[in-house]
Design a protein around this motif. Sequence first.
Motif, PDB file in Angstrom:
ATOM      1  N   LEU A 193       0.838  -1.208   0.000  1.00 50.17           N
ATOM      2  CA  LEU A 193       0.000   0.000   0.000  1.00 50.17           C
ATOM      3  C   LEU A 193       0.869   1.252   0.000  1.00 50.17           C
ATOM      4  O   LEU A 193       0.595   2.210  -0.745  1.00 50.17           O
ATOM      5  CB  LEU A 193      -0.930  -0.016   1.210  1.00 50.17           C
ATOM      6  N   CYS A 196       2.336   1.656  -3.375  1.00 50.57           N
ATOM      7  CA  CYS A 196       1.322   2.120  -4.321  1.00 50.57           C
ATOM      8  C   CYS A 196       1.115   3.630  -4.202  1.00 50.57           C
ATOM      9  O   CYS A 196       1.058   4.346  -5.203  1.00 50.57           O
ATOM     10  CB  CYS A 196       0.023   1.367  -4.069  1.00 50.57           C
ATOM     11  N   ILE A 197       1.016   4.112  -2.976  1.00 53.92           N
ATOM     12  CA  ILE A 197       0.795   5.547  -2.760  1.00 53.92           C
ATOM     13  C   ILE A 197       2.002   6.358  -3.213  1.00 53.92           C
ATOM     14  O   ILE A 197       1.875   7.336  -3.969  1.00 53.92           O
ATOM     15  CB  ILE A 197       0.491   5.826  -1.271  1.00 53.92           C
ATOM     16  N   GLU A 223      -6.144   6.306 -10.203  1.00 53.02           N
ATOM     17  CA  GLU A 223      -5.315   6.451  -9.008  1.00 53.02           C
ATOM     18  C   GLU A 223      -6.053   5.963  -7.768  1.00 53.02           C
ATOM     19  O   GLU A 223      -5.503   5.249  -6.931  1.00 53.02           O
ATOM     20  CB  GLU A 223      -4.898   7.919  -8.832  1.00 53.02           C
ATOM     21  N   THR A 224      -7.321   6.349  -7.661  1.00 54.45           N
ATOM     22  CA  THR A 224      -8.127   5.937  -6.510  1.00 54.45           C
ATOM     23  C   THR A 224      -8.333   4.426  -6.491  1.00 54.45           C
ATOM     24  O   THR A 224      -8.187   3.772  -5.449  1.00 54.45           O
ATOM     25  CB  THR A 224      -9.487   6.650  -6.534  1.00 54.45           C
ATOM     26  N   SER A 226      -6.462   2.140  -7.852  1.00 51.14           N
ATOM     27  CA  SER A 226      -5.197   1.447  -7.599  1.00 51.14           C
ATOM     28  C   SER A 226      -4.937   1.323  -6.102  1.00 51.14           C
ATOM     29  O   SER A 226      -4.569   0.249  -5.607  1.00 51.14           O
ATOM     30  CB  SER A 226      -4.040   2.204  -8.267  1.00 51.14           C
ATOM     31  N   ILE A 227      -5.136   2.413  -5.387  1.00 52.79           N
ATOM     32  CA  ILE A 227      -4.903   2.406  -3.942  1.00 52.79           C
ATOM     33  C   ILE A 227      -5.985   1.612  -3.225  1.00 52.79           C
ATOM     34  O   ILE A 227      -5.692   0.761  -2.368  1.00 52.79           O
ATOM     35  CB  ILE A 227      -4.840   3.850  -3.405  1.00 52.79           C
ATOM     36  N   ASN A 257      -3.435  -2.140 -11.100  1.00 56.32           N
ATOM     37  CA  ASN A 257      -2.109  -1.553 -10.913  1.00 56.32           C
ATOM     38  C   ASN A 257      -1.197  -1.832 -12.106  1.00 56.32           C
ATOM     39  O   ASN A 257      -0.297  -1.032 -12.390  1.00 56.32           O
ATOM     40  CB  ASN A 257      -1.491  -2.048  -9.607  1.00 56.32           C
TER      41      ASN A 257
END
Length: 401
Positions: A193, A196-197, A223-224, A226-227, A257
């Motif tokens: 996580l 990813c961020i 982006e949202t 993916s996280i 991702n």
Amino acid sequence: MHLHSDGKLGAKPQAMTTVPLFRLAFRPFFWFASLFSVLAIALWAGFLSGTLNFSPLGGGHFWHIHEMLFGFTSAIVVGFLLTAVQTWTGKPSIKGYSLMGLFGLWALARVLLIFTPPELETVSIGIDLIFLPLAAFFLARPIILVKQWRNIMFVPILLIMAVLNAVMYLSLYGVIAISYSAISHMMVLMVSLVMCIIGGRVFPMFTANGTRTEKVAAIPLLETLSIMSIVLVIFSHAFVLSSEVKGFLHIFAATINFIRALRWRIWVTFTTPLVWPLHLSYWFMCFGLLGVGLVELGLNTSISLAYHSITVGGIGLMVLAMISRVSLGHTGRMIQVGRVMSFAFMIFVIGVVWRVMFPLFWQHYQMNLIFSAIIWIISYGLFVIKYAKVLFSARIDGRDG
């Protein structure tokens, strides 16, 4: 995460507050965590080969898993965040005696978990458990001071990691009916996580700057997703869900991702040594998520290889590339590496492929692990040697930090 290439805050040069090693958190944690990883992997290889009589707290297997996650990886994450928070907020981060104390706590725990006699195990564990909550406190302080809520999410992430550390010990002693391997998998996903961020914040910028190409514009929904997809995967491990649901969540996280990583254009980075390893590490993380999903669906048999794609390929390669870059930028140096670190990146990739692919075709388990361990030792050993002067010396521009 706006880590500028020169590591400056735009303020006037500050007075030198302490020895260079303790002027910003990245210095001691990057160098000593890398050194520790070399020693820890060497000990693990010796234990596997039977040439070393090694009896740390919890036994060799527990110690290897715990220390690579809560020893090595946690130190890198803390060093990175406590350095970045100064850039984010414009407020001084932990340094001097406070940094010495935090680092000393981490280092003491590493030694104690190897050499502590059974009657002092509780003390050793207690010292280890203090590190992440204390780091979260030092991270939260400047963020709250300037009310920069965008970055407050990293504080609960560190606290959740701290809880997982405690739960892993409880599992070891049979206090809870969960295997410590299962807890370690959740920690791997928590680190994923963070990757990813951070990846979404800096990889497009690093790619544009390093390759002199146009920065890829972010797609907010992608982006949202993916996280949040990785957040859902973490929740799937925290709660009792069917293997099918867990499998599809992992595959969804891997797919979304993968799409994100593809947009970052890895192919333009192949001649930029400090950028292509970052991209490739993200791909390894995605492959690992896909592999775990396939295991959950009964389509893959090796959960170990899937998670090692994330830990060795994702975390190991990303860390090596990030600490090489951040250490240069935050000491006022040019963001360039020479042949030695380029070689380290290339052989590290060979080690990753060997660790997560060769066991599928070459059934010499012990030899596979020892070979990949040797490559880790060489790669991170080269960082330790090449970056000793960088991290132990003052900034070349005379600034503090």
